[in-house]
Design a protein around this motif. Structure first.
Motif, PDB file in Angstrom:
ATOM      1  N   HIS A 166      13.315 111.110  97.397  1.00 16.76           N
ATOM      2  CA  HIS A 166      12.947 109.770  96.991  1.00 16.76           C
ATOM      3  C   HIS A 166      11.830 109.751  95.960  1.00 16.76           C
ATOM      4  CE1 HIS A 166       9.740 110.473  99.891  1.00 16.76           C
ATOM      5  NE2 HIS A 166       9.108 109.427  99.394  1.00 16.76           N
ATOM      6  N   ALA A 167      11.398 110.913  95.453  1.00  9.09           N
ATOM      7  CA  ALA A 167      10.354 110.942  94.421  1.00  9.09           C
ATOM      8  C   ALA A 167      10.798 110.184  93.194  1.00  9.09           C
ATOM      9  CB  ALA A 167      10.021 112.387  94.042  1.00  9.09           C
ATOM     10  N   SER A 168      12.045 110.395  92.806  1.00  6.72           N
ATOM     11  CA  SER A 168      12.538 109.711  91.613  1.00  6.72           C
ATOM     12  C   SER A 168      12.648 108.212  91.831  1.00  6.72           C
ATOM     13  CB  SER A 168      13.904 110.281  91.211  1.00  6.72           C
ATOM     14  OG  SER A 168      14.835 110.106  92.262  1.00  6.72           O
ATOM     15  N   LEU A 169      12.870 107.796  93.074  1.00  6.87           N
ATOM     16  CA  LEU A 169      12.968 106.375  93.363  1.00  6.87           C
ATOM     17  C   LEU A 169      11.641 105.679  93.138  1.00  6.87           C
ATOM     18  CD1 LEU A 169      15.105 106.458  96.636  1.00  6.87           C
ATOM     19  CD2 LEU A 169      15.879 105.984  94.290  1.00  6.87           C
ATOM     20  N   LEU A 170      10.551 106.372  93.457  1.00  4.62           N
ATOM     21  CA  LEU A 170       9.218 105.798  93.253  1.00  4.62           C
ATOM     22  C   LEU A 170       8.685 106.074  91.862  1.00  4.62           C
ATOM     23  CD1 LEU A 170       7.447 106.593  96.632  1.00  4.62           C
ATOM     24  CD2 LEU A 170       8.122 104.361  95.768  1.00  4.62           C
ATOM     25  N   GLY A 171       9.375 106.912  91.112  1.00  4.22           N
ATOM     26  CA  GLY A 171       8.922 107.216  89.764  1.00  4.22           C
ATOM     27  C   GLY A 171       7.734 108.144  89.747  1.00  4.22           C
ATOM     28  N   VAL A 172       7.477 108.889  90.815  1.00  9.23           N
ATOM     29  CA  VAL A 172       6.330 109.785  90.890  1.00  9.23           C
ATOM     30  C   VAL A 172       6.809 111.215  91.001  1.00  9.23           C
ATOM     31  CG1 VAL A 172       4.266 110.385  92.182  1.00  9.23           C
ATOM     32  CG2 VAL A 172       4.967 108.002  92.006  1.00  9.23           C
ATOM     33  N   LYS A 173       6.428 112.048  90.032  1.00  6.56           N
ATOM     34  CA  LYS A 173       6.813 113.443  90.035  1.00  6.56           C
ATOM     35  C   LYS A 173       5.621 114.316  90.390  1.00  6.56           C
ATOM     36  CE  LYS A 173      10.315 112.705  86.463  1.00  6.56           C
ATOM     37  NZ  LYS A 173      10.762 113.088  85.109  1.00  6.56           N
ATOM     38  N   MET A 174       5.903 115.470  91.020  1.00 10.14           N
ATOM     39  CA  MET A 174       4.838 116.376  91.415  1.00 10.14           C
ATOM     40  C   MET A 174       4.705 117.507  90.419  1.00 10.14           C
ATOM     41  SD  MET A 174       3.622 115.084  94.121  1.00 10.14           S
ATOM     42  CE  MET A 174       2.605 116.488  94.529  1.00 10.14           C
ATOM     43  N   SER A 175       3.478 117.911  90.181  1.00  6.14           N
ATOM     44  CA  SER A 175       3.224 119.101  89.375  1.00  6.14           C
ATOM     45  C   SER A 175       3.273 120.303  90.304  1.00  6.14           C
ATOM     46  CB  SER A 175       1.840 119.008  88.711  1.00  6.14           C
ATOM     47  OG  SER A 175       1.461 120.263  88.208  1.00  6.14           O
ATOM     48  N   MET A 176       4.212 121.245  90.057  1.00  6.51           N
ATOM     49  CA  MET A 176       4.356 122.398  90.945  1.00  6.51           C
ATOM     50  C   MET A 176       3.122 123.266  90.922  1.00  6.51           C
ATOM     51  SD  MET A 176       7.189 122.002  92.416  1.00  6.51           S
ATOM     52  CE  MET A 176       7.373 123.642  93.124  1.00  6.51           C
ATOM     53  N   LYS A 177       2.392 123.249  89.797  1.00  8.44           N
ATOM     54  CA  LYS A 177       1.223 124.117  89.672  1.00  8.44           C
ATOM     55  C   LYS A 177       0.055 123.576  90.486  1.00  8.44           C
ATOM     56  CE  LYS A 177      -1.751 126.268  86.202  1.00  8.44           C
ATOM     57  NZ  LYS A 177      -2.027 126.407  84.747  1.00  8.44           N
ATOM     58  N   SER A 178      -0.190 122.237  90.408  1.00 13.50           N
ATOM     59  CA  SER A 178      -1.344 121.662  91.083  1.00 13.50           C
ATOM     60  C   SER A 178      -1.001 121.084  92.455  1.00 13.50           C
ATOM     61  CB  SER A 178      -1.951 120.560  90.217  1.00 13.50           C
ATOM     62  OG  SER A 178      -1.012 119.517  90.055  1.00 13.50           O
ATOM     63  N   LYS A 179       0.300 120.924  92.735  1.00 14.64           N
ATOM     64  CA  LYS A 179       0.745 120.345  93.993  1.00 14.64           C
ATOM     65  C   LYS A 179       0.104 118.979  94.233  1.00 14.64           C
ATOM     66  CE  LYS A 179       1.819 124.726  96.260  1.00 14.64           C
ATOM     67  NZ  LYS A 179       1.617 125.570  97.443  1.00 14.64           N
ATOM     68  N   SER A 180      -0.075 118.218  93.188  1.00 21.39           N
ATOM     69  CA  SER A 180      -0.587 116.862  93.291  1.00 21.39           C
ATOM     70  C   SER A 180       0.255 115.966  92.403  1.00 21.39           C
ATOM     71  CB  SER A 180      -2.057 116.804  92.864  1.00 21.39           C
ATOM     72  OG  SER A 180      -2.196 117.166  91.509  1.00 21.39           O
ATOM     73  N   PRO A 181       0.294 114.679  92.686  1.00 21.37           N
ATOM     74  CA  PRO A 181       1.147 113.767  91.910  1.00 21.37           C
ATOM     75  C   PRO A 181       0.801 113.775  90.425  1.00 21.37           C
ATOM     76  CG  PRO A 181       0.355 112.705  93.899  1.00 21.37           C
ATOM     77  CD  PRO A 181      -0.405 113.981  93.773  1.00 21.37           C
ATOM     78  N   ASP A 182       1.776 113.482  89.635  1.00 20.79           N
ATOM     79  CA  ASP A 182       1.597 113.372  88.195  1.00 20.79           C
ATOM     80  C   ASP A 182       0.973 112.001  87.912  1.00 20.79           C
ATOM     81  OD1 ASP A 182       1.879 112.939  85.472  1.00 20.79           O
ATOM     82  OD2 ASP A 182       3.738 114.117  85.351  1.00 20.79           O
ATOM     83  N   MET A 183      -0.239 111.966  87.368  1.00 21.48           N
ATOM     84  CA  MET A 183      -0.935 110.703  87.146  1.00 21.48           C
ATOM     85  C   MET A 183      -0.189 109.813  86.145  1.00 21.48           C
ATOM     86  SD  MET A 183      -3.511 110.515  89.143  1.00 21.48           S
ATOM     87  CE  MET A 183      -2.683 111.522  90.377  1.00 21.48           C
ATOM     88  N   ILE A 184       0.474 110.417  85.208  1.00 18.80           N
ATOM     89  CA  ILE A 184       1.227 109.621  84.232  1.00 18.80           C
ATOM     90  C   ILE A 184       2.350 108.865  84.928  1.00 18.80           C
ATOM     91  CG2 ILE A 184       2.740 109.734  82.216  1.00 18.80           C
ATOM     92  CD1 ILE A 184       1.073 112.037  81.177  1.00 18.80           C
ATOM     93  N   GLU A 185       3.025 109.545  85.852  1.00 17.09           N
ATOM     94  CA  GLU A 185       4.104 108.892  86.585  1.00 17.09           C
ATOM     95  C   GLU A 185       3.570 107.793  87.497  1.00 17.09           C
ATOM     96  OE1 GLU A 185       7.235 109.204  86.052  1.00 17.09           O
ATOM     97  OE2 GLU A 185       6.868 110.720  84.512  1.00 17.09           O
ATOM     98  N   ILE A 186       2.406 108.033  88.091  1.00 17.94           N
ATOM     99  CA  ILE A 186       1.788 106.998  88.926  1.00 17.94           C
ATOM    100  C   ILE A 186       1.439 105.787  88.072  1.00 17.94           C
ATOM    101  CG2 ILE A 186      -0.321 106.425  90.200  1.00 17.94           C
ATOM    102  CD1 ILE A 186      -0.179 109.103  91.532  1.00 17.94           C
TER     103      ILE A 186
END
Length: 433
Positions: free
Chosen positions: A17-37
């Motif tokens: 459901h990540a794509s449903l919320l429009g929020v992608k994770m950075s595999m390197k930092s394991k934190s949400p992508d601020m641009i997507e947020i």
């Protein structure tokens, strides 16, 4: 599959459901992508009301989120059910918070210097049972609202502060687009207090206030200290005054809370209103001073300065254990003049140079010439009054005055010398040095 919240991504699990919320994770930092947020919040901003934004925030943080206005009245929250926290549950049930609760939180978490505060996480004190992120929504001139994210037993992550900053930015945009702007009267009062406003502009501003009886108004000025607490509470106070006193125009000007009070046709009512406002502010450690009457709105910058200096003088007396009675400029003048001069960087150039020499002489010779001269000036050069106040014989006073003339070349019969000494002593008494 049961729906999960975004916090599950922090463990590195990429959920569908990540794509449903429009929020992608950075595999390197394991934190949400601020641009997507950022994009997600902006998508929700276009929907009616504030609930879509707050609901999206609740899912991003995997935690309850509440958004209140500048008076801590609930605007939107997610979820709309109790979470076993006093603040959240009270907002859910009543739509607002008690003033004592607001003041307690300000005192506990906003003691640092500054006007506004950026998002911060707190887990001690009042919120130890339900740690949370606090945030303030504001623009260049005013507080627009407040956000709290109730993390409770969820682990705090630094990225959450960045996401909260994005949320407050989007909320600010939506508030302004919703035309939830400060009252015209507040802006008008600021124009009138600004010395750089042209007379023509002031005339227009005064016309905008024609519905108020401002022939004999009063001005109350309450300087705010450099802690975030008082600046945050000022917005609460302004809304309280607007609801309680329809005859007032409150605003924030130059880091001061300023209230113009219309006469309502009777000076006794005006004075009573000023006292009530002062008492209300005092219980939250905000000291005010008043000017009454305000007879010429074109001279409002002068009245503002008088009120501010009166409040500062009252504050000095409070620190020395004086009572809490509201001070009026006309009752303590010309003391505000000396206080104003003492605040100028160049104040020392107006001080008679002999005063420093007398103080140094007293220090080296264990004498009381400075105290004697000060008392002599304070008692308007009346020797009997001076000797009684100092508990010394008149002959002792005469001797000291003669020695002052001999040692320091003073002519204590010269009007200009005496006037210079009086002004110098008064300015020195209120200087910070």
């Amino acid at each position: 599959m049961e729906k999960k919240y975004l916090s599950k991504f922090e463990s590195g699990k990429i959920m569908k459901h990540a794509s449903l919320l429009g929020v992608k994770m950075s595999m390197k930092s394991k934190s949400p992508d601020m641009i997507e947020i950022y994009k997600e919040f902006h998508r929700e901003m276009d929907k009616p009301g504030f609930r879509p934004l707050i609901r999206a925030a609740g899912k991003i943080f995997d935690a309850p989120v509440v958004f209140t206005d500048n008076e801590y009245q609930m605007v939107s929250m997610y979820p709309t059910k109790k979470i076993d926290d006093f603040v959240y549950d009270t907002l859910l049930e009543t739509g607002g918070l008690p003033e004592e609760t607001i003041a307690a939180f300000h005192k506990a978490y906003l003691s640092q210097p500054g006007k506004r505060y950026d998002p911060f996480f707190e887990k001690e004190g009042l919120v130890k049972d339900c740690p949370r992120i606090f945030a303030e929504v504001y623009d260049e001139t005013k507080v627009l609202g407040h956000v709290a994210i109730f993390l409770k037993d969820r682990e705090f992550e630094p990225w959450q502060l960045d996401a909260t900053s994005i949320l407050t930015q989007v909320l600010r945009i939506k508030i302004n687009l919703s035309n939830r702007m400060p009252s015209v009267n507040s802006d008008t009062l600021q124009y009138l207090m600004n010395r750089n406003t042209t007379k023509h502009a002031k005339t227009r501003a005064i016309a905008q206030l024609s519905k108020f009886d401002l022939k004999d108004a009063a001005l109350l000025v309450a300087p705010l200290d450099q802690t975030k607490s008082q600046h945050a509470f000022a917005s609460v106070a302004i809304n309280y005054f607007l609801h309680r006193f329809p005859c007032v125009i409150p605003t924030i000007y130059n880091d001061d809370l300023v209230v113009l009070i219309s006469a309502e046709g009777a000076n006794v009512e005006l004075g009573a209103t000023a006292e009530k406002i002062s008492d209300y502010l005092y219980q939250y450690h905000i000291i005010s001073g008043a000017v009454d009457p305000v007879e010429d709105l074109y001279s409002l910058p002068d009245y503002y300065l008088q009120g501010r200096l009166t409040a500062l003088y009252r504050y000095r007396n409070e620190m020395e254990g004086s009572n809490t009675k509201l001070y009026y400029y006309h009752d303590i003048a010309p003391i505000p003049l000396f206080l104003h001069l003492s605040q100028q960087k160049e104040y020392h150039c107006f001080i008679h140079p002999v005063l420093g020499k007398i103080q140094e002489y007293d220090k080296e010779n264990d004498t009381d010439y400075y105290k004697t001269l000060s008392s002599y000036c304070r008692h308007l050069f009346q020797k009997n009054d001076t000797s009684e106040a100092m508990h010394i014989h008149r002959n002792t006073l005469n001797y000291r005055l003669s020695r002052l003339e001999e040692l320091f070349g003073l002519d204590l019969q010269d009007y200009h010398v005496l006037l210079h000494l009086v002004l110098s002593l008064e300015i020195s008494a209120y200087s910070n040095n």
